[in-house]
Design an enzyme around this catalytic site. Structure first.
Site, PDB file in Angstrom:
ATOM      1  N   ASP A 139       9.285 -59.507  37.043  1.00  0.00           N
ATOM      2  CA  ASP A 139      10.176 -60.005  38.079  1.00  0.00           C
ATOM      3  C   ASP A 139       9.443 -60.140  39.408  1.00  0.00           C
ATOM      4  O   ASP A 139       8.667 -59.256  39.797  1.00  0.00           O
ATOM      5  CB  ASP A 139      11.351 -59.034  38.230  1.00  0.00           C
ATOM      6  CG  ASP A 139      12.430 -59.536  39.161  1.00  0.00           C
ATOM      7  OD1 ASP A 139      13.005 -60.600  38.874  1.00  0.00           O
ATOM      8  OD2 ASP A 139      12.703 -58.853  40.164  1.00  0.00           O
TER       9      ASP A 139
ATOM     10  N   GLU B  18      -5.080 -52.476  25.530  1.00  0.00           N
ATOM     11  CA  GLU B  18      -5.174 -51.167  24.892  1.00  0.00           C
ATOM     12  C   GLU B  18      -4.132 -51.029  23.786  1.00  0.00           C
ATOM     13  O   GLU B  18      -4.382 -50.405  22.747  1.00  0.00           O
ATOM     14  CB  GLU B  18      -4.948 -50.048  25.925  1.00  0.00           C
ATOM     15  CG  GLU B  18      -6.069 -49.881  26.946  1.00  0.00           C
ATOM     16  CD  GLU B  18      -5.673 -48.907  28.045  1.00  0.00           C
ATOM     17  OE1 GLU B  18      -4.583 -48.287  27.926  1.00  0.00           O
ATOM     18  OE2 GLU B  18      -6.416 -48.769  29.025  1.00  0.00           O
TER      19      GLU B  18
END
Length: 532
Positions: free
Chosen positions: A207, A269
């Protein structure tokens, strides 16, 4: 990374995905309180699988006082009881994955709720404290706000607290902006990313991705003579405010890109199949493309398509400019016509039969383009903007300014039955925003199996799209078929969008799908077709 790797639909699924936005309050209610929730979404996931989308993006469901309907987050690592529990979130993700759907969750990093523990600690600690250093507090000088900035929701972007200091909020006064130059802030959000990645989410919608950093001086906006400072976001008519970025201290500061490089590493990751998409209102396709460089975010919303006029020239220009901007950085483009912040596109295109015909035609053209298409809940039913009565409006922008806000595109969607709440939930009363009395013919149940219905049109279009989305390539060749016609060829598919009034001759080829009736090889106005 070799380009061939990016064509793997299992790993880089978002590059040619159709992603469906779920506005959590308005999708499906499981407990009869009139407000949508996570178990409600889970119960309706088969609808999305049958529709043919690849993923859903869910608006914020975190702990929140709901002043901005969830975009004021008090705890990023928990679910608001209004929407369920963490266990419900886990169940939703698991069920979506069973149905072959990916799950993207909303992240709100520009500001917190004023009920977040950090902001409460800042109020208690007082001026000059480390707690206040997490936000943008400034001393009072002359009894007026520190600068001339205005809130996106209207009025000054500053609120004064009891000890005299002011804090910045580019949105509602209950949404204090964080200071992203404080190292505690990026560290906290990296932990939040890992928290939800560990729970199995596939991506994040970011956002206000362009708003995290403000120019360090917090200087005044440069205002033209006779003008006034602006929020720099979206006008009430949902067009971008025109501004010169080199005179813009509030948005799109260069430091934000370091944040997204760090987030890229966190996502990697967790696995190469995790993604993030930016909500970034930028001035140009080139500035939008900066957010999707190979070491930053994976996608950014392309609002130019949403804002384009209904004309062949406008659509062709957006396609050309968008593809030219993302090509140098190797990113996939995105296309969107509606979301929870703008007037529904059927209404923008004129409403009624004309608006619906244009909406279907624009959607069909959009779905044939390379990259991802983002759909907003209810558009597959042909829903229009609702004129919500003043006493039922709840958008904070309306409450601050008195101008009609975003409630009209957030009305809960109809699932079945002949009257409200149209099977939205187990109750028999109107939901949190009342539904119109004339929606019985627009419900999912009413449109399922109905020849020519908008729902069946979407199902057919998404089904046909799957056949070429990953194999047609990214090359788009624009075709000249007349002033009012936007046409292009992508791989084996030729797309013709007639934005004029008079019917036009279709080029040679097998008609795969059209947004409306096609008679005798002529494509009517406000209609689109795919040919092979």
């Amino acid at each position: 990374m070799a380009m061939a790797d990016l064509n793997d639909p299992k790993t880089y699924w978002w590059r040619n995905a159709v992603i469906y936005q779920v506005y959590v309050r308005s999708f499906a209610d499981s407990d009869g309180d009139g407000i949508g929730d996570l178990p409600g979404i889970t119960s309706r996931l088969p609808h999305l699988a049958d529709l043919g989308v690849d993923a859903l993006w869910i608006t914020p469901f975190y702990t929140s006082p709901q002043h901005d309907h969830g975009y004021d987050v008090a705890d990023y690592r928990d679910v608001d009881p209004l929407f369920g529990s963490l266990s419900d979130a886990d169940d939703l993700v698991a069920r979506a994955h069973e149905l072959g759907l990916r799950v993207v969750v909303d992240l709100v990093p520009n500001h917190t709720s004023d009920q977040h523990e950090w902001f409460q600690a800042a109020l208690a600690a007082g001026p000059g404290s480390p707690e206040r250093g997490r936000y943008l507090f400034r001393d009072d000088v002359d009894g007026t706000p520190p600068n001339n900035w205005e809130s996106v929701f209207g009025g000054p972007a500053w609120t004064q607290v009891d000890d005299g200091q002011w804090y910045l909020h580019l949105f509602d006064s209950t949404q204090p902006d964080l200071d992203w130059r404080n190292p505690e802030v990026p560290a906290m959000f990296e932990d939040v990313l890992r928290f939800w990645l560990d729970r199995g989410v596939d991506g994040f919608r970011v956002d206000v991705a362009h708003g995290l950093f403000k120019e360090a001086s917090l200087r005044d906006q440069v205002v033209a003579e006779g003008g006034r400072a602006s929020s720099g976001q979206v006008n009430t008519d949902h067009s971008m405010v025109s501004r010169d970025l080199k005179d813009e201290p509030m948005w799109d500061q260069p430091e934000v890109h370091d944040v997204y490089r760090a987030w890229h590493r966190v996502l990697d990751e967790a696995g190469p199949d995790r993604m993030a998409v930016a909500e970034a209102w930028t001035q140009t396709p080139e500035s939008m493309a900066a957010f999707v460089r190979p070491d930053e975010l994976d996608q950014a919303f392309n609002f130019a398509w949403l804002l384009a006029d209904w004309s062949a020239e406008s659509f062709a220009t957006v396609i050309t400019d968008t593809l030219s901007a993302v090509e140098p950085v190797g990113a996939s483009p995105t296309w969107v016509l509606s979301n929870h912040d703008v007037v529904r596109h059927v209404t923008r295109y004129g409403g009624g039969a004309k608006g619906l015909a244009r909406g279907r035609a624009a959607t069909l053209a959009m779905l044939a383009l390379p990259g991802s298409s983002y759909l907003y809940q209810g558009e597959e039913l042909g829903l229009e903007q609702v004129d919500v009565a003043p006493e039922d409006r709840q958008d904070p922008s309306y409450l601050r300014t008195g101008e009609v806000g975003r409630d009209g595109c957030r009305v809960p969607i109809p699932w079945g039955g002949g009257e409200a709440p149209y099977a939205f939930g187990p109750g028999d009363g109107q939901p949190w925003i009342p539904q119109p009395a004339d929606w019985a013919s627009l419900t999912v149940d009413a449109q399922t199996g109905a020849e020519g219905s908008t729902l069946e049109f979407y199902r057919a279009a998404l089904g046909a799209r799957r056949e070429f989305a990953w194999t047609a390539g990214e090359e788009v060749e624009l075709l000249d078929l007349g002033t009012d016609v936007m046409a292009f060829r992508r791989g084996p598919v030729t797309v013709v969008l007639n934005c004029g009034e008079a019917a036009v001759e279709l080029p040679a080829g097998e008609l795969l799908l059209a947004s409306g009736p096609v008679d005798g090889g002529k494509l009517p106005g406000d209609t689109a077709a795919w040919l092979r």
